[in-house]
Motif scaffolding. Structure first.
Motif, PDB file in Angstrom:
ATOM      1  N   VAL A 212     -18.593 -22.255 -25.459  1.00 45.63           N
ATOM      2  CA  VAL A 212     -19.863 -22.904 -25.808  1.00 45.63           C
ATOM      3  C   VAL A 212     -19.615 -24.275 -26.449  1.00 45.63           C
ATOM      4  O   VAL A 212     -20.336 -25.240 -26.174  1.00 45.63           O
ATOM      5  CB  VAL A 212     -20.686 -21.990 -26.747  1.00 45.63           C
ATOM      6  CG1 VAL A 212     -21.848 -22.752 -27.364  1.00 45.63           C
ATOM      7  CG2 VAL A 212     -21.187 -20.773 -25.983  1.00 45.63           C
ATOM      8  N   ALA A 226     -28.711 -20.544 -26.609  1.00 48.94           N
ATOM      9  CA  ALA A 226     -29.377 -19.238 -26.707  1.00 48.94           C
ATOM     10  C   ALA A 226     -28.579 -18.336 -27.646  1.00 48.94           C
ATOM     11  O   ALA A 226     -27.375 -18.536 -27.838  1.00 48.94           O
ATOM     12  CB  ALA A 226     -29.486 -18.617 -25.320  1.00 48.94           C
ATOM     13  N   ASP A 227     -29.258 -17.348 -28.239  1.00 55.44           N
ATOM     14  CA  ASP A 227     -28.590 -16.465 -29.193  1.00 55.44           C
ATOM     15  C   ASP A 227     -27.329 -15.844 -28.600  1.00 55.44           C
ATOM     16  O   ASP A 227     -26.278 -15.838 -29.217  1.00 55.44           O
ATOM     17  CB  ASP A 227     -29.555 -15.354 -29.645  1.00 55.44           C
ATOM     18  CG  ASP A 227     -30.649 -15.926 -30.546  1.00 55.44           C
ATOM     19  OD1 ASP A 227     -30.446 -17.054 -31.064  1.00 55.44           O
ATOM     20  OD2 ASP A 227     -31.698 -15.280 -30.706  1.00 55.44           O
ATOM     21  N   GLU A 228     -27.455 -15.333 -27.408  1.00 54.84           N
ATOM     22  CA  GLU A 228     -26.271 -14.749 -26.758  1.00 54.84           C
ATOM     23  C   GLU A 228     -26.172 -15.274 -25.339  1.00 54.84           C
ATOM     24  O   GLU A 228     -26.614 -14.616 -24.395  1.00 54.84           O
ATOM     25  CB  GLU A 228     -26.368 -13.223 -26.765  1.00 54.84           C
ATOM     26  CG  GLU A 228     -26.112 -12.637 -28.136  1.00 54.84           C
ATOM     27  CD  GLU A 228     -26.197 -11.115 -28.126  1.00 54.84           C
ATOM     28  OE1 GLU A 228     -25.823 -10.503 -27.114  1.00 54.84           O
ATOM     29  OE2 GLU A 228     -26.656 -10.575 -29.142  1.00 54.84           O
ATOM     30  N   PRO A 229     -25.591 -16.460 -25.183  1.00 61.12           N
ATOM     31  CA  PRO A 229     -25.497 -16.988 -23.818  1.00 61.12           C
ATOM     32  C   PRO A 229     -24.654 -16.045 -22.947  1.00 61.12           C
ATOM     33  O   PRO A 229     -23.634 -15.526 -23.407  1.00 61.12           O
ATOM     34  CB  PRO A 229     -24.814 -18.344 -23.996  1.00 61.12           C
ATOM     35  CG  PRO A 229     -24.235 -18.342 -25.358  1.00 61.12           C
ATOM     36  CD  PRO A 229     -24.987 -17.358 -26.178  1.00 61.12           C
ATOM     37  N   ARG A 230     -25.120 -15.806 -21.736  1.00 59.39           N
ATOM     38  CA  ARG A 230     -24.359 -14.909 -20.853  1.00 59.39           C
ATOM     39  C   ARG A 230     -23.254 -15.696 -20.154  1.00 59.39           C
ATOM     40  O   ARG A 230     -23.217 -16.929 -20.210  1.00 59.39           O
ATOM     41  CB  ARG A 230     -25.284 -14.214 -19.859  1.00 59.39           C
ATOM     42  CG  ARG A 230     -26.114 -15.162 -19.048  1.00 59.39           C
ATOM     43  CD  ARG A 230     -27.063 -14.448 -18.090  1.00 59.39           C
ATOM     44  NE  ARG A 230     -27.692 -15.465 -17.252  1.00 59.39           N
ATOM     45  CZ  ARG A 230     -27.110 -16.026 -16.194  1.00 59.39           C
ATOM     46  NH1 ARG A 230     -25.911 -15.638 -15.810  1.00 59.39           N
ATOM     47  NH2 ARG A 230     -27.726 -16.963 -15.516  1.00 59.39           N
ATOM     48  N   THR A 231     -22.378 -14.970 -19.523  1.00 60.22           N
ATOM     49  CA  THR A 231     -21.313 -15.602 -18.749  1.00 60.22           C
ATOM     50  C   THR A 231     -21.673 -15.519 -17.272  1.00 60.22           C
ATOM     51  O   THR A 231     -21.936 -14.433 -16.757  1.00 60.22           O
ATOM     52  CB  THR A 231     -19.961 -14.906 -19.001  1.00 60.22           C
ATOM     53  OG1 THR A 231     -19.662 -15.007 -20.394  1.00 60.22           O
ATOM     54  CG2 THR A 231     -18.855 -15.556 -18.192  1.00 60.22           C
TER      55      THR A 231
END
Lengths: 249, 275
Positions: A212, A226-231
């Motif tokens: 990130v 975003a709080d939990e960016p995806r991969t």
């Protein structure tokens, strides 16, 4: 098979974003490759529209120009350029538009006109607007594809060629722009989407192997994440193979 | 009385139709680009032209580099799939070989300007340009209020073309012109111009019906010239393919002033009769 290039990573991510049964206005380079790839993989019913006048084109190789002969030869319909803009793009008949950009800001407004602050004496004269202002205004969704760097992701555009989300919430409505505006920005590092409330671009995914912080450093403003960016998974062997076969290499 | 297109040689057609200072469009949206006619303009050393085209590509780069242009009216100026037009950039960024005035639009704006001139209307209306910086830079983009709904729309004026030049697949001996495939804004350009020249791949006895063909009756065209291969390195559907390598090669030729000057001497001016 060799590892995917940055362009291939962007192209595959863009292809995955296209849904079957929709219509898609494509240009050359990664957008065209993405649409052609999607048509061969998960979206056989995707309708490819080229602003040169080919509607429902089914090229079996990637054209270098949006007016390549193969487009008209394989199209459901061939129309003139005034008809393409007045009857098809303008009224919002095309679901998804793809755009490139030299510069983009946090509200996904786009510059493809000049680099530098003097219009009469630009540092770099870029090709200009083309079909982008109307595509950005009218398509239900717009996907922007470009490499991420501080030179491209800028605090302030040198020129507003095409409007994304203006200066934030309510901008498009005030300007009377009927389409939905940019819905995603796909870069070589990740995927950004406008926040539903603030309309500011937010990093929602990073490509496999990208941190990130790398994306933050490649952005010319304080990037929202975003709080939990995806991969976003790396291109699969099948995706890469199909893409390379299309490119003829 | 209406007069039918007269078939002449390319050199004679350009000499007759195009004057210094004219506003002139050589149209073709990636297909059927009248490249040979552009080269003849360079050989005849036309000057101070206002060049109009939606997608100025390498033949406009050549006209600009050769010093034929005073102004460019356009919506996208690049080498498709390759990159910049370096002669265009040199003229805009450094004023070489002479400064180039720009009047820039979007494709929708340009297409509507052509349509207005074909229709004989003073302007066209569209939803466009709103929120962009283009109206601040381009005098020919103005707001207009719809008299029925009160909605504020955008007006763009008709193009005032002295000459339109297009390339088509074929014409018959009477001068009726037929073109097919992607036909861009060529019909609008010809109908909207005071004078017109159509270069064609061949002149035939009979025009066979062809799907999606645009036909320009002989009485809408001023001159027809047979110029086989006249659209190369672009393509003519049914005749030859686009020479993608030539577009890629142009990048290096156009990038450097001396390389360009040599190319101009060798490929365009070489053997040309004195103007």
């Amino acid at each position: 098979m060799s590892a995917p290039s940055a362009t291939e990573v962007m192209t595959v991510a863009a292809a995955r974003s296209l849904r079957d049964g929709t219509s898609c206005l494509v240009g050359i380079g990664p957008p065209g490759a993405a649409a052609n790839l999607a048509q061969r993989l998960h979206a056989p019913g995707l309708v490819l529209v080229y602003e040169s006048g080919a509607i429902g084109a089914k090229p079996n190789r990637l054209p270098l120009s949006i007016g390549d002969g193969i487009l008209a030869e394989t199209a459901d319909a061939v129309v003139t350029v005034p008809e393409m803009f007045n009857y098809w793009i303008g009224p919002g008949r095309i679901d998804v538009g793809f755009l490139g950009a030299a510069q983009i800001d946090r509200f996904a407004n786009i510059n493809t006109t000049i680099v530098g602050d003097d219009y009469q004496h630009p540092k770099v004269r870029l090709p200009g607007a083309g079909g982008a202002p109307e595509i950005a205004a009218a398509c239900a969704e717009v996907t922007v594809i470009l490499r991420q760097s501080p030179r491209a992701f800028v605090e302030r555009l040198d020129f507003v060629t095409s409007v994304g989300h203006g200066d934030g919430p309510g901008s498009r409505e005030r300007l009377g722009l009927a389409g939905g505006g940019p819905t995603r920005v796909i870069t070589d590092l990740g995927i950004l989407e406008p926040n539903p409330e603030t309309r500011e671009l937010t990093l929602v995914a990073v490509h496999e192997g990208v941190a990130v912080d790398e994306v933050r450093e490649a952005t010319g403003w304080a990037l929202r994440v975003a709080d939990e960016p995806r991969t976003e998974p790396a291109p699969s062997a099948a995706e890469l193979e199909t893409l390379r076969a299309l490119a003829g290499g | 009385m209406r007069t039918a297109a007269r078939t002449v040689g390319l050199q004679e057609a350009i000499a007759e139709l195009v004057r210094d200072g004219d506003t002139i469009a050589l149209e073709g949206f990636t297909h059927l680009i009248p490249v040979a006619a552009g080269h003849e303009l360079i050989r005849q050393r036309r000057r101070e032209l206002t060049l109009v085209r939606m997608t100025p590509d390498i033949v406009y780069d050549q006209l600009i580099g050769a010093g034929c242009a005073r102004k460019l009216v356009f919506s996208w100026g690049g080498n498709p799939g390759v990159g910049s037009l370096h002669r265009l950039r040199d003229a805009v960024e450094r004023g070489w070989p002479s400064p180039l005035e720009l009047e820039e639009h979007s494709h929708a704006g340009m297409a509507n300007r052509y349509a207005a001139s074909a229709a004989g209307l003073p302007f066209a209306v569209l939803r466009g340009y709103t929120g962009t910086d283009l109206p601040d830079r381009t005098e020919t983009i103005r707001p207009v209020t719809c008299p029925f709904t009160g909605e504020v729309l955008t007006a763009v004026p008709a193009l005032e073309l002295d000459v339109a030049i297009v390339h088509a697949q074929r014409a018959d001996r009477a001068g009726n012109v037929q073109m097919w495939g992607l036909t861009g804004v060529q019909k609008e350009a010809v109908l909207g111009a005071k004078r017109s020249l159509v270069t064609v791949e061949e002149i035939v006895d009979e025009l066979d019906p062809t799907p999606d063909a645009v036909v320009l009756p002989a009485w809408t065209v001023t001159r027809v010239a047979a110029v086989p291969g006249g659209a190369k390195p672009s393509y003519a559907q049914g005749y030859y393919e686009r020479d993608n390598d030539a577009y890629r090669a142009w990048d290096a030729i156009g990038r450097d002033r001396e390389t360009f000057a040599r190319w101009l001497d060798d490929e365009v001016l070489g053997g040309a009769p004195a103007p």
